[in-house]
Design a protein around this motif. Structure first.
Motif: not given
Length: 655
Positions: A118-121, A145-146, A169-170, A191-192
């Protein structure tokens, strides 16, 4: 000690495990580590960053529970030989934010447990053979994987539709799905993706139209949708092939375009560039653009030069590639900012305009394979003393060179093959102390062998073939390091005479010290600018164009001259050499082709030739050999025609 960095230091062994428990950062990239990655490395309690990339012999991945280390945040294992499936154990690294497994040998499905990171960037898995357990689609759990900001799954084996989870994805910054087998249409809106900088969807099978939302993303700097089946309009421009377009943030196409790469797209005209003002890079090679350059392309800045055309209204252009089109007329002159200019394989005519010399930043100039004629402008002397490192004018059949090169020039490669060069080889070339490639074959040069080139410290390729050079080759016995790096020498089809100077050839250390154990294939040229040196050589009885020259390639061609006497430690054909075949030839373990045909060689063939296990072509025809033909090893595969007639043969047996 909390940090240990030994990158690029050779440690050709397994990873040592007597490491400090206080380590937080360990970098052993490109250190030639071998064997299995020790389990204990993941038991270092404070280790946060582990970098082992570019260790090509490190090939066993540990199978263990890594719960013992919850501090590891960065794991880089790219360029190793880890193979098989990606293990579930990676998912136990709960603090991991950066995972890099590029160009390994991974295959099969990506474990679903990676969705627990969950911390993966940053997740980089490209250049493997990964897929999904179910029909090869990219798994949906990636959408969980936000915090993911960079994801690359390119060059794997994924198939199916454009993944719907992408819209979950954000604020991603980079998304690479290129070089898979994805199909269907692209989403109607993302659009995000306001922070998206890099989007690469190329080399898939997407169809439909190029959607307008792609060009409204405010931060986008690179878009690559090439090699798909997309069609549509980019503002007023319509293409069947969109490759790459870079543009400024907070700007829209087309006036803000900085880089356009549209190679092999079937483009036939230049009007789509009419409104550009900020172009830095333009690649239009291998298209079908024909005729003369349009008036609009030369009007805006034409007053800056006395002759020639200004190609574009852009005053920022640095890289211009117009290779392999159908352009006619004189050479267009690009803006003065241009550093790299390719316009080879067109139908250009006339002389090389002196106005090219106003390009004070010019580094690479490639005008080869046109129909140019006349003298090479002397003002290019000035350019070669500033930045010019490559001048390629081969295959024009009309270029004339009188004198060239001043002291202090930066030339690395000079190719004038296939023109109308006359007289002797210009002595001014001795000023080119950085020269690696000199190709002046297939001209009308006369005079003697340019022995003064022996002092060039970087010269690796010297091609003088098919001229009218004559006289003996001089043996400079008092010069120990003549041609110290030379590994390709072609003197064929001239009129050289006399004995072959053995001492001269023994100084060719570049041919003797080729590193055949290199782990990577490397080529001569400049990979950053895409220029690669090329030559045409006779190998194994056939004339072959080497469009790229391997740095481990070595050849010596002295054929079709008038040499005489005994054979020294060198090889040649179609001369008047006599004596026996030296048994020392059997020690050249990498020799692939041996041609001693059409000489006056006598005696028996030495048994040592059977040691040449790489030998694929042997031609000993038209000599005076006697006795039996050796048997064993490679010779048992040969046919019986290479001692008869004038054929180039793969092998031979007794006739």
């Amino acid at each position: 000690m909390s940090e240990l960095v030994l990158s690029d230091v050779r440690i050709p062994t397994v990873l040592p495990m007597n490491l400090s428990s206080s380590l937080t950062y360990l970098d052993l990239s490109d250190t030639w580590l071998q064997g299995k990655l020790p389990d204990g490395i993941f038991h270092l309690p404070k280790l946060q960053k582990l970098v082992l990339r570019d260790n090509y012999y490190l090939g066993e991945f540990p199978k263990l529970n890594w719960n013992c280390n919850n501090s590891l945040q960065v794991l880089s294992l790219s360029g190793t030989s880890f193979s098989g499936e990606l293990l579930d154990s990676v998912s136990h690294l709960k603090s991991l934010s950066y995972l890099e497994l590029i160009e390994c040998k991974l295959s099969g499905p990506i474990p679903e447990s990676l969705g627990n990171l969950t911390h993966i960037t940053v997740l980089l898995l490209f250049f493997n053979n990964l897929n999904n357990r179910f029909e090869g689609e990219i798994p949906d759990w990636f959408g969980n994987l936000q915090k993911l900001r960079e994801l690359s799954l390119s060059s794997n084996s994924f198939s199916g539709q454009f993944p719907s989870w992408v819209t979950n994805l954000t604020l991603p910054k980079a998304l690479e799905l290129n070089s898979n087998s994805l199909t269907g249409t692209m989403p109607s809106d993302i659009s995000g993706f306001q922070d998206l900088i890099w989007l690469d969807l190329s080399h898939n099978s997407f169809n439909g139209t190029i959607l307008s939302w792609l060009f409204t993303l405010p931060s986008l700097e690179l878009l690559d949708a090439g090699s798909n089946q997309l069609r549509g309009f980019i503002h007023e421009f319509q293409y069947d092939c969109l490759i790459r377009i870079y543009f400024h943030s907070n700007a829209t196409l087309p006036s803000s375009v900085e880089t356009v790469l549209l190679s092999s797209c079937g483009i036939t005209e230049l009007d789509f560039l009419r409104t550009t003002r900020n172009l830095i890079t333009l690649e239009l090679s291998q298209n079908k653009i024909e005729g003369h350059f349009p008036n609009w392309a030369s009007s805006k800045l034409k007053e800056m030069f006395l002759t020639g055309f200004i190609l574009l209204p852009s005053v920022k252009l640095v890289y211009l590639d117009l290779r392999s089109n159908l352009f006619q007329g004189p050479i267009p002159v690009p803006p003065p900012t241009t550093s790299i200019f390719f316009i080879s394989h067109n139908k250009l005519t006339g002389k090389i305009p002196p106005s090219l010399c106003n390009l004070s930043s010019l580094k690479i100039l490639v005008l080869s394979h046109n129909s140019l004629s006349g003298l090479v402008p002397k003002c290019l002397h000035t350019l070669s003393n500033q930045r010019l490192s490559v001048l390629d004018l081969q295959g024009n059949h009309g270029i004339i060179l009188t004198t060239f090169a001043r002291k202090g020039n930066l030339l690395r490669s000079l190719n004038l093959n296939g023109n109308q060069l006359e007289g002797s080889v210009p002595r001014s070339l001795a000023h080119c102390s950085r020269l690696e490639v000199l190709n002046i074959g297939n001209n009308k040069l006369n005079g003697t062998f340019p022995h003064w080139l022996k002092t060039l410290p970087e010269l690796q390729v010297l091609v003088l073939k098919s001229n009218k050079l004559h006289g003996p080759l001089r043996s400079i016995s008092n010069t120990e390091f003549s041609f110290p790096k030379l590994r390709i020498l072609d003197l064929s089809y001239n009129e050289f005479t006399g004995l072959l100077p053995a001492k001269y050839f023994k100084s060719f250390r570049g041919m003797m010290n080729v590193n055949e154990n290199s782990t990577r294939l490397m080529y001569m040229g400049d990979p950053v600018t895409t220029y690669q040196d090329s030559i045409t050589e006779v190998m194994k009885g056939m004339e072959i164009e080497l469009v790229r020259i391997l740095t481990v390639f070595a050849t010596l061609d002295l054929s079709s001259n008038m040499f005489e006497g005994d054979i020294p430690d060198c090889l040649t054909s179609h001369n008047s050499l006599a004596g026996h075949i030296p048994s020392l030839l059997g020690a050249i373990s990498e020799l692939e082709s041996l041609d001693l045909s059409s000489n006056q060689i006598t005696g028996e063939m030495p048994e040592e030739l059977t040691n040449l296990t790489f030998l694929a072509v042997l031609n000993l025809s038209q000599n005076r050999l006697v006795g039996r033909i050796p048997h064993g090893s490679q010779f048992n595969t040969f046919r019986n025609d290479s001692t008869m007639g004038t054929l180039y043969c793969v092998d031979f047996r007794s006739h």
